[in-house]
Design a protein around this motif. Structure first.
Motif, PDB file in Angstrom:
ATOM      1  N   GLY A  23       0.787  -1.226   0.000  1.00 33.32           N
ATOM      2  CA  GLY A  23       0.000   0.000   0.000  1.00 33.32           C
ATOM      3  C   GLY A  23       0.819   1.276   0.000  1.00 33.32           C
ATOM      4  N   ARG A  26      -0.571   4.238  -2.029  1.00 32.35           N
ATOM      5  CA  ARG A  26      -1.746   4.876  -1.424  1.00 32.35           C
ATOM      6  C   ARG A  26      -1.334   5.759  -0.240  1.00 32.35           C
ATOM      7  N   ASP A  34      -5.517   6.334   4.953  1.00 33.76           N
ATOM      8  CA  ASP A  34      -6.253   5.758   3.824  1.00 33.76           C
ATOM      9  C   ASP A  34      -6.585   4.301   4.108  1.00 33.76           C
ATOM     10  N   TRP A  35      -7.859   3.994   4.302  1.00 36.41           N
ATOM     11  CA  TRP A  35      -8.261   2.632   4.669  1.00 36.41           C
ATOM     12  C   TRP A  35      -8.053   1.654   3.531  1.00 36.41           C
ATOM     13  N   ILE A  36      -8.164   2.083   2.293  1.00 41.06           N
ATOM     14  CA  ILE A  36      -7.915   1.182   1.163  1.00 41.06           C
ATOM     15  C   ILE A  36      -6.439   0.791   1.123  1.00 41.06           C
ATOM     16  N   LEU A  39      -5.789  -2.227   3.131  1.00 41.47           N
ATOM     17  CA  LEU A  39      -6.268  -3.504   2.600  1.00 41.47           C
ATOM     18  C   LEU A  39      -5.186  -4.234   1.804  1.00 41.47           C
ATOM     19  N   SER A  74      -3.855  -8.548  -5.169  1.00 42.99           N
ATOM     20  CA  SER A  74      -3.211  -7.389  -4.567  1.00 42.99           C
ATOM     21  C   SER A  74      -2.111  -6.849  -5.478  1.00 42.99           C
ATOM     22  N   SER A  81      -2.786   0.294 -10.525  1.00 38.12           N
ATOM     23  CA  SER A  81      -2.633   1.655 -10.006  1.00 38.12           C
ATOM     24  C   SER A  81      -1.435   2.342 -10.638  1.00 38.12           C
TER      25      SER A  81
END
Length: 153
Positions: A23, A26, A34-36, A39, A74, A81
């Motif tokens: 992550g 992000r 950032d909660w995403i 993940l 993932s 992204s």
């Protein structure tokens, strides 16, 4: 705007490619809240647990059939992204991540390093996605064939 808010498109693309499963891209763009972003390490951890189960228990472990695709998804999402970041328009990037520079600022510029991140992300993401998906489907079909043989005997 604050200069510390300025985010570089090339750096974001490379973070997504190299550390996307954790992550990092992000967190770089949106911060630790950032909660995403949280993940990504969760899904990657589940996937790695599936890989460890296959190494320890063999390919007949049914739980690993469900866990390994989390790692592939993932990695594929992180690579997607990177592709989206790398191919984003300079003016839109600067409006969102470097508003102090204006539409022609250097933070949203595309260089050969950006294109390299996009190309590698396409290669790595497609390979990871197809590899994890094919592993799970192959294991499931193998299980179904073995069960059909067992029932027919």
């Amino acid at each position: 705007m604050n200069v510390s808010r300025r985010k570089n498109k090339t750096l974001a693309a490379w973070l997504a490619l190299l550390g996307g499963t954790m992550g990092l891209h992000r967190f770089y763009l949106r911060g630790l809240g950032d909660w995403i972003g949280w993940l990504f390490p969760l899904a990657s951890g589940l996937g790695w647990w599936g890989v460890e189960r296959v190494l320890a228990l063999g390919q007949d472990d049914k739980l690993s059939w469900w866990l390994i695709p989390f790692l592939g998804m993932s990695l594929a999402a992180a690579c997607l992204s990177a592709i989206v970041y790398g191919l984003s328009d300079r003016a839109r990037w600067n409006a969102k991540y470097a508003p102090d520079q204006g539409p022609d600022g250097t933070a949203g510029a595309t260089s050969w390093l950006t294109i390299g991140a996009v190309v590698l992300s396409l290669l790595v993401g497609a390979t990871a996605f197809m590899g994890s998906l094919s592993f799970s489907i192959q294991s499931y079909v193998k299980y179904q064939i073995e069960e059909a043989r067992r029932i027919s005997q």
